[in-house]
Design a protein around this motif. Structure first.
Motif, short mmCIF file in Angstrom:
data_model
loop_
_atom_site.label_atom_id
_atom_site.label_comp_id
_atom_site.label_asym_id
_atom_site.label_seq_id
_atom_site.Cartn_x
_atom_site.Cartn_y
_atom_site.Cartn_z
N GLN A 196 0.82 -1.20 0.00
CA GLN A 196 0.00 0.00 0.00
C GLN A 196 0.86 1.26 0.00
OE1 GLN A 196 -2.58 0.57 3.33
NE2 GLN A 196 -0.95 0.60 4.85
N THR A 197 0.26 2.35 -0.42
CA THR A 197 0.96 3.62 -0.54
C THR A 197 1.38 4.16 0.82
OG1 THR A 197 0.75 5.88 -1.40
CG2 THR A 197 -1.20 4.91 -0.39
N THR A 198 2.36 5.01 0.80
CA THR A 198 2.74 5.73 2.02
C THR A 198 1.94 7.02 2.16
OG1 THR A 198 4.54 6.85 0.84
CG2 THR A 198 5.07 4.79 1.99
N TYR A 199 1.23 7.39 1.08
CA TYR A 199 0.43 8.62 1.09
C TYR A 199 -1.02 8.28 1.48
CZ TYR A 199 4.47 10.22 -1.59
OH TYR A 199 5.75 10.51 -2.00
N LEU A 200 -1.19 7.78 2.69
CA LEU A 200 -2.51 7.32 3.12
C LEU A 200 -3.51 8.47 3.23
CD1 LEU A 200 -1.49 4.71 5.86
CD2 LEU A 200 -2.20 4.29 3.49
N GLU A 201 -3.05 9.63 3.58
CA GLU A 201 -3.96 10.78 3.68
C GLU A 201 -4.52 11.14 2.31
OE1 GLU A 201 -4.01 15.41 5.29
OE2 GLU A 201 -2.23 14.17 5.58
N VAL A 202 -3.68 11.03 1.29
CA VAL A 202 -4.13 11.31 -0.08
C VAL A 202 -5.14 10.25 -0.51
CG1 VAL A 202 -3.41 11.48 -2.49
CG2 VAL A 202 -1.98 12.46 -0.68
N ARG A 203 -4.84 8.97 -0.23
CA ARG A 203 -5.75 7.89 -0.62
C ARG A 203 -7.10 7.98 0.09
NH1 ARG A 203 -4.09 1.79 0.56
NH2 ARG A 203 -5.28 2.24 2.46
N SER A 204 -7.09 8.49 1.32
CA SER A 204 -8.34 8.58 2.08
C SER A 204 -9.34 9.56 1.46
CB SER A 204 -8.04 9.00 3.53
OG SER A 204 -7.56 10.34 3.58
N GLN A 205 -8.88 10.40 0.54
CA GLN A 205 -9.76 11.37 -0.12
C GLN A 205 -10.33 10.83 -1.43
OE1 GLN A 205 -7.45 14.96 -0.63
NE2 GLN A 205 -6.61 14.85 1.44
N LEU A 206 -9.98 9.60 -1.78
CA LEU A 206 -10.38 9.05 -3.08
C LEU A 206 -11.57 8.11 -2.94
CD1 LEU A 206 -6.82 8.19 -4.46
CD2 LEU A 206 -8.18 10.25 -4.90
N PHE A 207 -12.34 8.01 -4.03
CA PHE A 207 -13.49 7.11 -4.10
C PHE A 207 -13.40 6.29 -5.39
CE2 PHE A 207 -14.67 10.63 -1.43
CZ PHE A 207 -15.37 10.03 -0.38
N MET A 208 -14.07 5.13 -5.34
CA MET A 208 -14.02 4.20 -6.47
C MET A 208 -15.27 4.32 -7.33
SD MET A 208 -11.11 2.79 -6.09
CE MET A 208 -11.35 1.65 -7.46
N ARG A 209 -15.07 4.42 -8.65
CA ARG A 209 -16.17 4.40 -9.60
C ARG A 209 -16.35 2.98 -10.14
NH1 ARG A 209 -15.97 6.91 -14.00
NH2 ARG A 209 -17.95 8.02 -14.01
N THR A 210 -17.46 2.74 -10.79
CA THR A 210 -17.77 1.39 -11.26
C THR A 210 -16.81 0.89 -12.35
OG1 THR A 210 -19.39 2.37 -12.79
CG2 THR A 210 -20.21 1.54 -10.67
N ASP A 211 -16.02 1.78 -12.95
CA ASP A 211 -14.98 1.34 -13.90
C ASP A 211 -13.64 1.19 -13.20
OD1 ASP A 211 -14.42 3.97 -13.43
OD2 ASP A 211 -14.36 4.58 -15.55
N TYR A 212 -13.67 1.25 -11.85
CA TYR A 212 -12.48 1.11 -10.99
C TYR A 212 -11.50 2.26 -11.11
CZ TYR A 212 -14.40 -3.57 -10.66
OH TYR A 212 -15.25 -4.62 -10.48
#
Length: 293
Positions: free
Chosen positions: A94-110
């Motif tokens: 997993q990324t070290t930029y967890l704060e950045v990833r926490s702002q992301l959401f998944m769409r149905t095309d991934y």
């Protein structure tokens, strides 16, 4: 970070990619190569210098939806990372930029998005990754509905297992205890009221009919029956018996109160001290009103 990344033909034929100038295309391929396993990459002065690119090239990638900007201008997210790359679970890091990833959401095309209100969002990126990054979801509708429920504050378990929400145990136990106390108190009151009505009258063997029948007497009535004469003649023994009975009742109540504390500590995540007088008084009132353990 992996030493190899994949570049698909679908990317090379994507109009968003084709409309870029050659420098920006090259920059995008470099970003793909240097991104971590979650598709997040930090802007590198070395890459900018070697490719001779500047902010305008990054802006072109953002405008075409190929990368997602961040508050930290040096951190970029590859929008279509998960559809372009297939990383085995055993080598995923997993990324070290967890704060950045926490702002992301998944769409149905991934693909990633930062817009939680996108109609195609079915999960947060953190939850999707936590559940194994599945790409074989066949029905997104319940997941999208679950996401909408989460946004509106409605929490329930997801049927497909991608979003497995947990409810705070303390809140469950507190609610259960409140319901339990309310039900038991109501039941105790009903039993007490029923007992008071039944005790207004009692049946005793009547001496006037030789004990063969029963006479219904009020509590205020007097009689010379054996029941009423069961007390001692001088009143002293009666007082002693009453004190003994009261002591026995008190001991029994203490045992019952202790049992209730043990029960509460069995279902509660925190230890409830048995010297809690307010709770002990409530238990004592319930027991005296007919509550049975």
């Amino acid at each position: 970070m992996a030493e190899r990344r994949m570049i698909s033909k679908s990317l090379l034929m994507d109009n968003r990619f084709l409309r870029l100038n050659n420098d920006t295309k090259t920059l995008y391929i470099y970003l793909l190569s240097f991104a971590d396993d979650d598709g997040i990459v930090k802007r590198s002065m070395m890459i900018d210098s070697v490719l001779r690119v500047d902010d305008s090239n990054y802006s072109a990638l953002e405008e075409n939806g190929l990368i997602i900007p961040n508050q930290n201008d040096q951190i970029k997210v590859i929008t279509d990372w998960n559809s372009l790359q297939s990383i085995r679970k055993d080598i995923y890091r997993q990324t070290t930029y967890l704060e950045v990833r926490s702002q992301l959401f998944m769409r149905t095309d991934y693909s990633y998005t930062k817009d939680p209100n996108d109609k195609n969002v079915f999960s947060s990126a953190d939850d999707w990754i936590r559940n194994g990054r599945p790409k074989d979801i066949t029905d997104f509708k319940p997941l999208i509905q679950q996401h909408l429920n989460d946004r509106n504050g409605i929490r329930n378990d997801d049927r497909n297992g991608v979003r497995n929400l947990s409810i705070d145990k303390n809140s469950i136990d507190k609610s259960r205890l409140e319901q339990y106390s309310t039900v038991q108190h109501s039941s105790a009151q009903q039993r007490a009221e029923k007992g008071n009505k039944e005790n207004n009258y009692k049946y005793i063997n009547s001496s006037s009919n030789g004990g063969m029948g029963e006479t219904l007497l009020n509590d205020n009535s007097s009689t010379s029956s054996i029941e009423n004469n069961a007390t001692t003649e001088n009143g002293e023994n009666s007082g002693v018996d009453n004190r003994v009975n009261n002591q026995l009742d008190t001991n029994n109540n203490q045992d019952a109160i202790s049992s209730l504390f043990n029960y509460l500590n069995g279902i509660s995540p925190t230890d409830i001290p048995k010297d809690n007088k307010r709770l002990a008084d409530v238990f004592d009132m319930l027991i005296r009103n007919g509550y049975e353990i």
